[in-house]
Design a protein around this motif. Sequence first.
Motif, short mmCIF file in Angstrom:
data_model
loop_
_atom_site.label_atom_id
_atom_site.label_comp_id
_atom_site.label_asym_id
_atom_site.label_seq_id
_atom_site.Cartn_x
_atom_site.Cartn_y
_atom_site.Cartn_z
N LEU A 42 0.97 -1.28 0.17
CA LEU A 42 0.11 -0.10 -0.20
C LEU A 42 0.79 1.21 0.23
CD1 LEU A 42 -2.68 1.23 0.09
CD2 LEU A 42 -2.74 1.08 2.60
N HIS A 43 1.97 1.08 0.80
CA HIS A 43 2.93 2.40 0.84
C HIS A 43 3.49 2.74 -0.63
CE1 HIS A 43 5.69 5.19 2.74
NE2 HIS A 43 6.84 4.14 2.41
N VAL A 49 5.85 5.22 -4.84
CA VAL A 49 7.18 4.83 -4.53
C VAL A 49 8.18 4.37 -5.94
CG1 VAL A 49 8.76 3.20 -3.34
CG2 VAL A 49 6.87 4.43 -2.32
N ASP A 50 9.17 4.92 -6.09
CA ASP A 50 9.58 4.41 -7.42
C ASP A 50 10.79 3.42 -6.85
OD1 ASP A 50 11.63 4.14 -9.47
OD2 ASP A 50 11.60 6.25 -10.09
N LEU A 51 10.40 2.18 -7.02
CA LEU A 51 11.15 0.94 -6.41
C LEU A 51 12.43 0.88 -6.87
CD1 LEU A 51 8.60 -1.82 -6.41
CD2 LEU A 51 9.38 -0.60 -4.63
N SER A 179 -2.48 10.07 -3.19
CA SER A 179 -2.43 9.12 -2.24
C SER A 179 -3.86 8.66 -1.87
CB SER A 179 -1.50 9.64 -1.02
OG SER A 179 -0.35 9.58 -1.46
N LEU A 180 -4.74 9.45 -1.46
CA LEU A 180 -6.01 8.95 -1.02
C LEU A 180 -6.71 8.25 -2.16
CD1 LEU A 180 -7.22 11.90 1.17
CD2 LEU A 180 -5.54 10.14 1.55
N ARG A 181 -6.45 8.66 -3.33
CA ARG A 181 -7.41 7.90 -4.41
C ARG A 181 -6.85 6.48 -4.62
NH1 ARG A 181 -6.60 12.58 -7.67
NH2 ARG A 181 -8.50 13.81 -7.45
N ARG A 182 -5.68 6.02 -4.19
CA ARG A 182 -5.23 4.69 -4.21
C ARG A 182 -5.30 3.90 -3.05
NH1 ARG A 182 -0.37 6.56 -6.65
NH2 ARG A 182 -0.87 7.62 -8.74
#
Length: 267
Positions: A42-43, A49-51, A179-182
Amino acid sequence: MMVRLRRVTAADVGSARAAAALDDVFREYLVPISFDGPAYALHVAANDVDLAASPIWYDGDEVVAAAVLGVRGRRGWIGGFGVAPAHRRRGLGHALLADVLERAWSLGLVSVTLEVLAENSAARRLYEAAGFTPVRRLIAFGVDATGLQGRAGAPYAEAGPLLGAPEQTGPCWQREAASLRRQPSLHAVGDARAFCIFRHDGRRAQLLNVRADSAEQFAGLAASVVAQTGVVRVELFNEPATSATAAAARTLGWKPLHELDEMRLTR
Ligand SMILES: CC(C)(COP(=O)(O)OP(=O)(O)OC[C@H]1O[C@@H](n2cnc3c(N)ncnc32)[C@H](O)[C@@H]1OP(=O)(O)O)[C@@H](O)C(=O)NCCC(=O)NCCS
């Protein structure tokens, strides 16, 4: 201790090992933090986040350091940063930050923000040494739900349409609409003029975006959240200290759990 660093990224090791690396570097942190698989997923998804730009350093199989970089347009955000306890105080924090910033600039970002607990002097020192400056104070509040009962009035609402409503005060990264949309299950009470978007796990509700013109209105919204979910605790994380919502929370006697500084470095 002789350390031979192997520098990879979260994209190289997969999400289970990347989550475990974050747990390792946040050991002995001022506030307990733990990333199980779903929390890490989720984070990553919610905070862009660009892994491939999130470094993890190993010595053999032992995690030495790890950081997380989120990217939105040309803005970056450090959403996790640490050195494992056995390797602290040898300059690796400075080196890890230099690594993250090099990745950020090479992606073409123009700024990087982060939040640091006010009492985390070690982290603050290294961010300041890299040129980060405080932008604003954020406050995390928590309150026992029993004190909120009896004022409910705001109706249940669809969270989706409210996500486009203007913010009263610019939110921090994890509470931006992106962020909230996801978030998998968002709920809301109120209407476009006064509302509260939240998530809850049956015990605790986390208020994620609040629009209220007075402490009384804020109390009514929070009470509606409690009435509709049965939670025993209500929390409001990383609220700008100067926002109307923070003022309302203070007026109602909500206790600050932590204070943080949002810091920014502009290229
Ligand atoms: C904060 C942290 C990353 C520092 O890592 P580190 O490898 O020890 O850092 P460095 O050795 O590069 O030192 C960084 C600076 O902090 C100082 N410092 C480190 N630990 C310190 C401590 N416990 N108390 C006071 N200062 C400290 C160092 O002296 C150095 O300052 P200087 O360059 O002016 O001498 C590490 O303590 C950590 O991972 N903590 C837990 C997770 C965390 O707090 N992450 C930051 C979240 S915002």
